[in-house]
Scaffold this motif. Structure first.
Motif: not given
Length: 320
Positions: A243-245, A263-267
């Motif tokens: 999921a993207t939150i 988790h992965t930090l996107r922005e």
């Protein structure tokens, strides 16, 4: 020529502790002394209890052998720090009895460290916190580790009792191939003779392992890597939902909460961050989001069905 015999002896010991074979001429060159002086210094080390083997002849030389007792060790700065750090975290291990032994050894090591090294070790200890183990049924007996380590090395069959997570017990006859650590847990990768297949066993659930006395031919672990096989077996790599939150707080402020989530930090922005989280199913994703929401407001971007799952979770937690 070097005249500091004590310093020269320590340098000689440091070279020997690499456990390679040293021709006398090479040792003399390294130390800046004659070969006669090297032989005299080696005799002094033997008097102190260091078992130095010698081979005579044209291609002769010296090497440090295994002895019947432990003589004093010589460590450089980085080695001393590594030992102190390793002992500190061994004191929190899941191996029964090793905690107290590690603490005793750590006290001896730290007492000998120069102030500059003791400060570096203390800085690390004071900056890192560890979760305390709450369960008492995941402790491993050192004897089990020794039995399986030797069996893996010698390719020897082992029999043992095994307690599964549901509580059932069974007897196993296996070919032990490799031990794998995952956090505080220890696993054995083995070929199960009765089931004719590969199995992963938690060492804390193994009871009374006994070597059989007969030996097996080494097999190839599926995929060729024991750690990958264990990860696949226990579900560490099974992350079928993501999921993207948006977390409405700077990443630095909530990074500690996310350390337990896949988790992965996107922005990353001044007031919020966008993170990708993964889990086995929507229910666990919803629980992860709920945990994060205790620290900061969260907005679900995708998938849409996750929002519905979170709403149902919230309703159930609120009660009737």
């Amino acid at each position: 020529m070097r005249t500091d015999s004590a310093g020269r002896a320590l340098q000689l010991l440091s070279l020997l502790q690499t456990h390679r074979f040293w021709p006398c001429a090479e040792l003399a060159t390294r130390l800046g002394v004659t070969e006669r002086t090297v032989r005299r210094d080696l005799d002094r080390l033997r008097e102190l209890g260091y078992p130095v083997d010698s081979i005579s002849g044209k291609y002769g030389g010296y090497r440090l052998a295994a002895g019947s007792h432990i003589p004093p060790l010589v460590l450089d700065d980085e080695e001393a720090i590594a030992v102190a750090i390793g002992l500190r975290y061994a004191a929190e291990a899941a191996v029964s009895g090793i905690e107290e032994t590690s603490l005793r050894a750590l006290v001896k090591i730290e007492a000998l460290l120069p102030h500059r090294l003791r400060r570096r070790v203390s800085a690390l200890h004071s900056s890192v916190a560890s979760l305390r183990r709450t369960a008492v049924d995941d402790v491993i007996h050192p004897e089990s580790l020794s039995v399986f380590a030797a069996a893996c090395r010698d390719h020897e069959y082992v029999r043992f009792g095994y307690r599964r997570s549901q509580g059932e017990s069974s007897r196993r006859h296996v070919e032990p191939h490799q031990l794998v650590t995952a956090g505080r847990r220890w696993y054995l990768v083995a070929w199960d003779e009765d089931r004719r297949d590969w199995r992963t066993f938690r060492l804390d659930r193994i009871q009374e392992p006994r070597p059989v006395g007969s030996h097996f031919t080494l097999r190839t672990i599926p995929g060729g890597d024991a750690a990958d096989f264990v990860a696949s077996s226990i579900g560490l790599t099974a992350r079928e939902h993501d999921a993207t939150i948006v977390i409405h707080r700077p990443f630095a402020e909530i990074e500690g909460v996310l350390r337990w989530a896949d988790h992965t930090l996107r922005e990353e922005h001044a007031e919020h961050c966008v993170v990708r989280i993964r889990s086995e199913d929507l229910g666990r994703l919803a629980m992860t989001v709920a945990e994060i929401a205790l620290a900061a407001p969260v907005t679900v971007i995708e998938p849409a069905e996750l929002s519905g799952t979170i709403e149902r979770l919230t309703t159930h937690l609120a009660g009737p």
